[in-house]
Design an enzyme around this catalytic site. Structure first.
Site, PDB file in Angstrom:
ATOM      1  N   ASP A 110      54.786  35.654  34.803  1.00 46.42           N
ATOM      2  CA  ASP A 110      54.611  36.972  35.403  1.00 46.42           C
ATOM      3  C   ASP A 110      55.097  38.049  34.445  1.00 46.42           C
ATOM      4  OD1 ASP A 110      53.553  36.069  37.800  1.00 46.42           O
ATOM      5  OD2 ASP A 110      55.507  35.919  38.774  1.00 46.42           O
ATOM      6  N   ARG A 134      46.035  36.756  33.895  1.00 48.63           N
ATOM      7  CA  ARG A 134      45.966  37.414  35.205  1.00 48.63           C
ATOM      8  C   ARG A 134      46.039  38.915  34.957  1.00 48.63           C
ATOM      9  NH1 ARG A 134      51.066  36.660  38.481  1.00 48.63           N
ATOM     10  NH2 ARG A 134      50.275  34.641  39.185  1.00 48.63           N
TER      11      ARG A 134
END
Length: 308
Positions: free
Chosen positions: A132, A182
């Site tokens: 992330d 992502r």
């Protein structure tokens, strides 16, 4: 008014005192809408439900900004345990994690050592690990560590935030690695010098990044914005992108109707499933993204008082 509310919520989310107070009430006041539980076993049960509905998942043990080596080691061990539980349960899920929870602020060598262990363990079981992205201060160190990991591993991906001015250059550079990316809008409060403040500018760049990444590597389009999703589908059809080259990602507890519609249309959908004791900061960021959700929490607070 909404901008002020967003700043307040983000500020509260960074408050240790507020976090301690929130944990006294557990997930009862509304956080359970966005957080799958305190334990990995509770999270797995949520994933089973998602899998039954035709959706994939990525599990994230919540936590960030550890203060010592012992905390970083414990966080790394929890990532290993999560991978083991995923494997034993047979659910369709991978792992997401934050580098600050693994000691990035204590030293890159500490964090890299933990990441090598985690990614290697995941590879042995055929699992994928997503790094992330956090606030701007950690963007460059995160990308550097990701590039180092890619020297040895293919089962690791990263996140790029569309509101950052540097994002197009990062996507192009990572394209050389055929990075699994992502793409998100971004949820941290950053200065205008590094991030676009206007939604229209963020949306414009987000779509440009989606177009670019679809042409160069696996693309995880992470958004609940229906217009962005529709435009992405247009790009996918226009460029005849194969279904195994992209997926849509959404947050647990948000946009289930959109998730279901995409699944019914034959698109791959993955749901980000957070769990753990350290849920408060994540919860505040979700409220800050859509302050209207505060009304939902206040309603739960009234119900909690009424049940005493």
């Amino acid at each position: 008014m909404e901008s002020m509310m967003r700043r307040i919520l983000l500020g509260v989310g960074r408050s240790p005192a507020a976090g301690r107070l929130a944990r006294r009430y557990g997930l009862k006041l509304g956080a359970s809408r966005f957080v799958a539980g305190r334990t990995v076993e509770e999270a797995i049960e949520a994933v089973r439900g998602l899998n039954a509905a035709g959706k994939l998942a990525t599990l994230d043990h919540l936590g960030e900004f550890v203060s010592d080596r012992e905390e970083a080691a414990a966080s790394a061990q929890m990532c290993i345990r999560t991978l083991d539980v995923i494997r034993a349960s047979g659910v369709q899920a991978n792992l997401s994690l934050k580098l600050t929870s693994l000691g990035l602020d204590l030293g890159e060598d500490i964090c890299l050592g933990h990441m090598r262990r985690i990614v290697s363990h995941a590879a042995d079981a055929g699992h994928f690990v997503r790094i992330d992205m956090e606030d701007y201060a950690h963007c460059q160190p995160t990308l550097e560590l990701y590039r180092e990991l890619r020297r040895s591993y293919d089962n690791v991906g990263v996140v790029i935030q569309a509101y950052l001015r540097r994002a197009p250059a990062d996507v192009r550079e990572l394209g050389e690695l055929q990075a699994n990316m992502r793409l998100v809008k971004g949820a941290y409060k950053e200065p205008e010098s590094v991030a676009y403040p206007r939604k229209a500018d963020v949306d414009r760049q987000f779509l440009e990044l989606i177009r670019l990444q679809l042409s160069q590597g696996y693309t995880a389009i992470a958004t609940h914005d229906r217009e962005i999703i529709d435009r992405s589908l247009e790009l996918i059809r226009e460029h005849e992108i194969a279904s195994d080259r992209y997926e849509f990602q959404m947050l647990y507890g948000i946009g289930e109707d959109i998730q279901d519609a995409l699944v019914q249309e034959g698109h791959r959908v993955r749901v980000y499933v957070p769990f753990g004791e350290d849920w408060f900061g994540y919860f505040m960021r979700r409220l800050a993204e859509r302050p209207a959700n505060v009304a939902f929490i206040l309603k739960n607070m009234r119900r909690a008082r009424g049940s005493r």
